[in-house]
Enzyme design. Structure first.
Site, PDB file in Angstrom:
ATOM      1  N   TYR A   1       7.477 -10.764  -4.927  1.00 17.79           N
ATOM      2  CA  TYR A   1       8.227 -10.408  -3.929  1.00 17.79           C
ATOM      3  C   TYR A   1       8.938 -11.581  -3.232  1.00 17.79           C
ATOM      4  CZ  TYR A   1       6.845  -5.607  -4.367  1.00 17.79           C
ATOM      5  OH  TYR A   1       6.062  -4.328  -4.988  1.00 17.79           O
TER       6      TYR A   1
ATOM      7  N   GLN B   1      -0.918   2.818  -7.531  1.00 22.18           N
ATOM      8  CA  GLN B   1       0.259   2.596  -6.919  1.00 22.18           C
ATOM      9  C   GLN B   1       1.378   2.910  -8.193  1.00 22.18           C
ATOM     10  OE1 GLN B   1       3.155  -0.621  -4.825  1.00 22.18           O
ATOM     11  NE2 GLN B   1       1.002  -0.713  -4.099  1.00 22.18           N
TER      12      GLN B   1
ATOM     13  N   TYR C   1       5.298   4.490  -4.536  1.00 18.32           N
ATOM     14  CA  TYR C   1       6.257   3.533  -4.280  1.00 18.32           C
ATOM     15  C   TYR C   1       7.328   3.974  -4.296  1.00 18.32           C
ATOM     16  CZ  TYR C   1       6.883   1.300  -9.049  1.00 18.32           C
ATOM     17  OH  TYR C   1       6.794   0.969 -10.416  1.00 18.32           O
ATOM     18  N   GLY C   2       8.381   3.541  -3.782  1.00 21.72           N
ATOM     19  CA  GLY C   2       9.925   3.824  -3.834  1.00 21.72           C
ATOM     20  C   GLY C   2       9.869   5.309  -2.966  1.00 21.72           C
TER      21      GLY C   2
END
Ligand SMILES: NC(=O)c1ccc[n+]([C@@H]2O[C@H](COP(=O)([O-])OP(=O)(O)OC[C@H]3O[C@@H](n4cnc5c(N)ncnc54)[C@H](OP(=O)(O)O)[C@@H]3O)[C@@H](O)[C@H]2O)c1
Length: 330
Positions: free
Chosen positions: A59, A177, A205-206
């Site tokens: 990231y 995840q 996630y999201g």
């Protein structure tokens, strides 16, 4: 405040069922990020009881981990946090590749510990499966780190049930995840029941579908620079209108039945799927976390799940999954 937590073997602190996602805080693929604002967001999250912080080396190519490390070093927040990062993606000139070799893992753990300014990672997750390396070999490498105390719990991300089976033959698996939100439900036939059966903590996630479930997304929203939503298939016409129509009807349902916002409803929808569910909520500023407390203290009914399905059927003629985010294989 956060009122619901989950215990995880090996981790002394119970984990909050909402986690802060820090992909956007890395800047890259999100049109940039303001460091001061990012640090305030992370500190605010911890101060309101979000102790699960999810990041990854990739990231912002180290930037998200560095920002998380800086934010937690201040005010003794590290010890209040369950820090989750990832391993096994490498990058050369901005091009991301999968690499789960034990050599790469040994190098990455040291880089992550340094950037995060810590002596241990609480949850260490393989970011994407790498088919050029046997899963057992990767699992053994992470098991070594667990035995050394450099990591406290092991996780995978974007793994199939077969890949998780292979992992669990050689090492414990504490978390998984996958992508999961009202609009991205590909895990429901297999990965979700597998995770619930084996009591894996699910870091969904999201959770707000990159803002589509925030209640604030609109046709007029402009995305800047390298923001991935310029390419995200859900944000392209005519599909974007379909998802926005669905979001409007979902918001009406949440308001009419619970007096809650779409955002709180979307998070609750994930949490009520099972006892080990958590939702990763990406936030770029502290105000975006204002509604955290609204996700607690109530529950969805089976009728709500049916109503959501009905709304999606009525509004989204051309559904699409989150596959566009997968890094190239090999
Ligand atoms: N393992 C993996 O492969 C993987 C992949 C993706 C994500 N993740 C993890 O999951 C986390 C969450 O996913 P995500 O960050 O991709 O997306 P997300 O949580 O679904 O959406 C995040 C975006 O929603 C908007 N938002 C959040 N709160 C809001 C509010 N109160 N009002 C209005 N807008 C709001 C913000 O965008 P704007 O302010 O720009 O509108 C924010 O950047 C990531 O940060 C990362 O930790 C993991």
């Amino acid at each position: 405040m956060i009122t619901e937590t989950i215990s995880c073997d090996g981790i002394p602190t119970p984990i909050s069922r909402i986690g802060l996602g820090t992909w956007a805080i890395g800047g890259a693929m999100w049109g940039g990020a303001d460091v001061v604002e990012s640090i305030k967001t992370i500190q605010h999250a911890v101060d309101v009881g979000i102790n699960l912080i999810d990041t990854a080396p990739v990231y912002g190519f180290g930037h998200s981990e560095e920002t998380v490390g800086k934010a937690l070093a201040d005010g003794g927040r590290r010890d209040k946090t369950v820090l989750a990062t990832k391993v096994a993606l490498e990058w050369v000139d901005g091009q991301v590749r999968r690499n789960s070799s034990p050599k790469r893992i040994r190098q990455e753990i040291e880089d992550s510990l340094r950037r995060l300014r810590t002596d241990r990672i609480d949850i260490y997750q393989v970011h994407w499966p790498d088919t050029s390396v046997r899963i057992e070999e990767t699992a053994e490498a992470l098991l070594g780190l667990l035995h050394e105390g450099k990591v406290l719990a092991l996780g995978v991300s974007n793994f199939s049930t077969q890949q998780m089976d292979a992992w669990r033959r050689v090492a414990p698996l504490h978390t998984t995840q996958p992508p999961y939100n009202i609009f991205e439900r590909e895990i429901e036939p297999d990965i979700l029941p597998y995770a619930l059966k084996h009591k894996l903590i699910v870091l969904s996630y999201g959770a707000i579908c990159r803002g589509l479930l925030s209640g604030k997304m609109s046709h007029g929203r402009k995305f800047e620079g390298d923001d991935l939503r310029l390419k995200d298939p859900k944000f392209q016409k005519p599909r974007f209108s379909q998802y926005l129509s669905a979001a409007d009807l979902l918001a009406e349902h949440a308001q009419a039945n619970y007096g809650k916002s779409l955002l709180a409803f979307a998070v609750r929808w994930i949490l009520d799927r099972g006892e080990t569910m958590t939702a990763l909520w990406g936030a770029r500023n502290a105000a975006q976390l204002d509604q955290v407390a609204d996700a607690f203290g109530w529950k969805l009914s089976p009728e709500d799940y049916a109503a959501v399905d009905d709304i999606l059927r009525k509004t989204i003629q051309d559904p699409v999954g989150p596959e566009f985010m997968a890094p190239p294989v090999g």
